[in-house]
Design a protein around this motif. Structure first.
Motif, PDB file in Angstrom:
ATOM      1  N   PRO A   1       6.943   6.017   2.350  1.00  0.00           N
ATOM      2  CA  PRO A   1       5.744   6.740   2.759  1.00  0.00           C
ATOM      3  C   PRO A   1       4.879   7.208   1.876  1.00  0.00           C
ATOM      4  CG  PRO A   1       7.831   7.716   3.820  1.00  0.00           C
ATOM      5  CD  PRO A   1       8.057   6.790   2.639  1.00  0.00           C
ATOM      6  N   PRO A   2       3.601   7.237   2.058  1.00  0.00           N
ATOM      7  CA  PRO A   2       2.856   7.829   1.201  1.00  0.00           C
ATOM      8  C   PRO A   2       2.880   9.325   0.811  1.00  0.00           C
ATOM      9  CG  PRO A   2       1.329   7.933   3.066  1.00  0.00           C
ATOM     10  CD  PRO A   2       2.842   7.218   3.220  1.00  0.00           C
ATOM     11  N   GLY A   3       2.487  10.106  -0.244  1.00  0.00           N
ATOM     12  CA  GLY A   3       2.668  11.455  -0.523  1.00  0.00           C
ATOM     13  C   GLY A   3       3.930  11.741  -1.054  1.00  0.00           C
ATOM     14  N   SER A   4       4.246  13.287  -0.963  1.00  0.00           N
ATOM     15  CA  SER A   4       5.488  13.381  -1.639  1.00  0.00           C
ATOM     16  C   SER A   4       6.432  14.654  -0.904  1.00  0.00           C
ATOM     17  CB  SER A   4       5.126  14.405  -3.066  1.00  0.00           C
ATOM     18  OG  SER A   4       4.290  15.349  -2.712  1.00  0.00           O
ATOM     19  N   ALA A   5       6.519  14.315   0.472  1.00  0.00           N
ATOM     20  CA  ALA A   5       7.096  15.135   1.306  1.00  0.00           C
ATOM     21  C   ALA A   5       8.537  15.011   1.352  1.00  0.00           C
ATOM     22  CB  ALA A   5       6.575  15.167   2.668  1.00  0.00           C
ATOM     23  N   CYS A   6       9.218  15.336   2.299  1.00  0.00           N
ATOM     24  CA  CYS A   6      10.609  15.036   2.439  1.00  0.00           C
ATOM     25  C   CYS A   6      11.043  13.627   2.660  1.00  0.00           C
ATOM     26  CB  CYS A   6      11.226  16.051   3.705  1.00  0.00           C
ATOM     27  SG  CYS A   6      11.100  17.854   3.329  1.00  0.00           S
TER      28      CYS A   6
ATOM     29  N   LYS B   1      -0.954   8.796  -2.225  1.00  0.00           N
ATOM     30  CA  LYS B   1      -1.998   8.675  -1.083  1.00  0.00           C
ATOM     31  C   LYS B   1      -2.040   7.457  -0.390  1.00  0.00           C
ATOM     32  CE  LYS B   1      -6.423   8.060  -2.318  1.00  0.00           C
ATOM     33  NZ  LYS B   1      -6.543   6.683  -1.962  1.00  0.00           N
ATOM     34  N   GLY B   2      -2.241   7.437   0.727  1.00  0.00           N
ATOM     35  CA  GLY B   2      -2.400   6.254   1.394  1.00  0.00           C
ATOM     36  C   GLY B   2      -3.639   5.212   0.815  1.00  0.00           C
ATOM     37  N   GLY B   3      -3.566   3.834   0.908  1.00  0.00           N
ATOM     38  CA  GLY B   3      -4.559   2.946   0.413  1.00  0.00           C
ATOM     39  C   GLY B   3      -4.577   2.727  -1.112  1.00  0.00           C
ATOM     40  N   ALA B   4      -3.388   3.134  -1.987  1.00  0.00           N
ATOM     41  CA  ALA B   4      -3.538   3.095  -3.396  1.00  0.00           C
ATOM     42  C   ALA B   4      -2.794   1.615  -3.701  1.00  0.00           C
ATOM     43  CB  ALA B   4      -2.679   4.078  -3.778  1.00  0.00           C
ATOM     44  N   GLY B   5      -2.277   0.933  -2.791  1.00  0.00           N
ATOM     45  CA  GLY B   5      -1.743  -0.327  -2.852  1.00  0.00           C
ATOM     46  C   GLY B   5      -0.157  -0.512  -2.865  1.00  0.00           C
ATOM     47  N   LYS B   6       0.442   0.666  -2.550  1.00  0.00           N
ATOM     48  CA  LYS B   6       1.918   0.718  -2.548  1.00  0.00           C
ATOM     49  C   LYS B   6       2.522  -0.556  -1.598  1.00  0.00           C
ATOM     50  CE  LYS B   6       3.245   3.708   0.514  1.00  0.00           C
ATOM     51  NZ  LYS B   6       3.528   2.823   1.571  1.00  0.00           N
TER      52      LYS B   6
ATOM     53  N   LEU C   1       8.455   2.628  -8.919  1.00  0.00           N
ATOM     54  CA  LEU C   1       7.210   2.276  -9.144  1.00  0.00           C
ATOM     55  C   LEU C   1       6.100   3.023  -8.817  1.00  0.00           C
ATOM     56  CD1 LEU C   1       7.684  -1.682  -8.918  1.00  0.00           C
ATOM     57  CD2 LEU C   1       8.218  -0.190 -11.088  1.00  0.00           C
ATOM     58  N   LEU C   2       5.310   3.686  -9.430  1.00  0.00           N
ATOM     59  CA  LEU C   2       4.424   4.406  -8.856  1.00  0.00           C
ATOM     60  C   LEU C   2       2.984   3.722  -8.963  1.00  0.00           C
ATOM     61  CD1 LEU C   2       5.049   7.785 -11.013  1.00  0.00           C
ATOM     62  CD2 LEU C   2       6.187   6.712  -8.821  1.00  0.00           C
ATOM     63  N   ALA C   3       2.447   3.587  -7.641  1.00  0.00           N
ATOM     64  CA  ALA C   3       1.011   3.012  -7.479  1.00  0.00           C
ATOM     65  C   ALA C   3      -0.055   4.071  -7.704  1.00  0.00           C
ATOM     66  CB  ALA C   3       0.933   2.151  -6.168  1.00  0.00           C
ATOM     67  N   ALA C   4      -1.072   3.844  -8.727  1.00  0.00           N
ATOM     68  CA  ALA C   4      -2.009   4.562  -8.994  1.00  0.00           C
ATOM     69  C   ALA C   4      -3.335   4.041  -8.889  1.00  0.00           C
ATOM     70  CB  ALA C   4      -1.933   5.456 -10.241  1.00  0.00           C
ATOM     71  N   GLU C   5      -4.438   4.721  -8.478  1.00  0.00           N
ATOM     72  CA  GLU C   5      -5.731   4.696  -8.581  1.00  0.00           C
ATOM     73  C   GLU C   5      -6.449   5.086  -9.641  1.00  0.00           C
ATOM     74  OE1 GLU C   5      -7.688   5.405  -4.699  1.00  0.00           O
ATOM     75  OE2 GLU C   5      -6.952   3.628  -3.750  1.00  0.00           O
TER      76      GLU C   5
END
Length: 289
Positions: free
Chosen positions: A176-181, A9-14, A194-198
């Motif tokens: 980009p945020p999410g998991s689309a193409c 998602k957006g805003g997670a600190g990516k 590296l996966l940014a997680a909240e």
């Protein structure tokens, strides 16, 4: 080494992670593939910026040759072509520029023309080559811009390897945020993710989506938990169950928030954050000052 930084998602600190990771290395290339809303450049403020247009190819019909056989329409699985009022029509928003319609046309009535869809900005910030992909407003897909940004990064890697054989260069891909193409395209050639997680229910839900994508592409993963004020037990249990290493826990820190809000790169403005991201580089095998 190519490291892709992504989040569900957006805003997670990516972007916070990607920018500081690149700035902490001896030599780095930062590629902003979040082409719909690129904001890494707000932190880097790159100098000597060069701009290059990005085009995609669009079918163009020679009406004098077209017989209305509709083979091009039948071929297009994306429904980008129709034949109406004795004329072919292209929906540029859904055309994937595959060129197949021209190949199946028996009358050779189809050629291809360039259509601008965005641009690249390339500049420098200290030890970082900054590449930013920017999608034009209203475009349906950012993949052509992402591809060109990644190609520019590969050219930069080749040049760095030729000019400096002693220093390992780190390429950081801000996805980009999410998991689309567009995310799949961004991480396709990455060595690790590296996966940014909240540490929240919403953050955990979206984290699982990007972890599934990275796993399907067989990418080694590490997790960075951002805005950490207390452990979120379902997330911690998931990480333990799947043996996903936690590389960094970034505290919910007012000082960090203020630095980011003012457009500063935390590792350049504060020694504590410099040490934090230097340690992260060691864990992923990057080039450390």
């Amino acid at each position: 080494m190519k490291v892709a930084v992504l989040s569900g998602k957006g805003g997670a600190g990516k972007t916070l992670i990607a920018v500081n990771l690149a700035a902490s290395a001896k030599k780095a290339i930062y590629i902003d593939c979040d082409v719909e809303e690129p904001n890494g450049r707000l932190f880097f403020k790159p100098e000597n910026v060069r701009t290059k247009q990005v085009h995609t190819l669009l079918p163009e019909f020679d009406i004098s040759k077209c017989t209305g056989c509709r083979k091009c329409v039948d071929f297009c699985h994306f429904n980008a072509l129709i034949y109406i009022k004795d004329k072919p029509k292209v929906f540029s928003e859904v055309c994937h520029a595959c060129g197949g319609c021209g190949l199946v046309c028996p009358e050779h009535a189809i050629s291809e023309v360039e259509r601008p869809v965005g641009h690249l900005e390339q500049g420098t910030h200290r030890n970082v080559d900054v590449i930013t992909g920017v999608l034009n407003l209203g475009e349906a897909s950012g993949i052509p811009v992402i591809r060109d940004a990644l190609k520019a990064g590969e050219a930069g890697e080749a040049l760095a390897a030729k000019n400096d054989t002693e220093t390992d260069s780190l390429t950081v891909i801000d996805c980009p945020p999410g998991s689309a193409c567009s995310v799949m395209e961004s991480i396709s050639d990455a060595d690790c993710c590296l996966l940014a997680a909240e540490p929240t229910a919403f953050g955990f839900h979206n984290f699982r989506m990007v972890y599934e994508l990275a796993s399907l592409l067989k990418k080694p993963c590490g997790v960075i938990i951002n805005k950490m004020d207390a452990p979120y037990e379902p997330l911690e249990a998931f990480l333990q169950e799947h043996e996903i290493p936690v590389l960094l826990r970034i505290p919910y820190d007012m000082k960090l928030a203020k630095l980011a809000a003012r457009g500063f790169i935390a590792c350049e403005a504060d020694e504590a954050f410099a040490s934090l991201f230097a340690e992260l580089l060691k864990k992923i095998g990057g080039a450390v000052r």
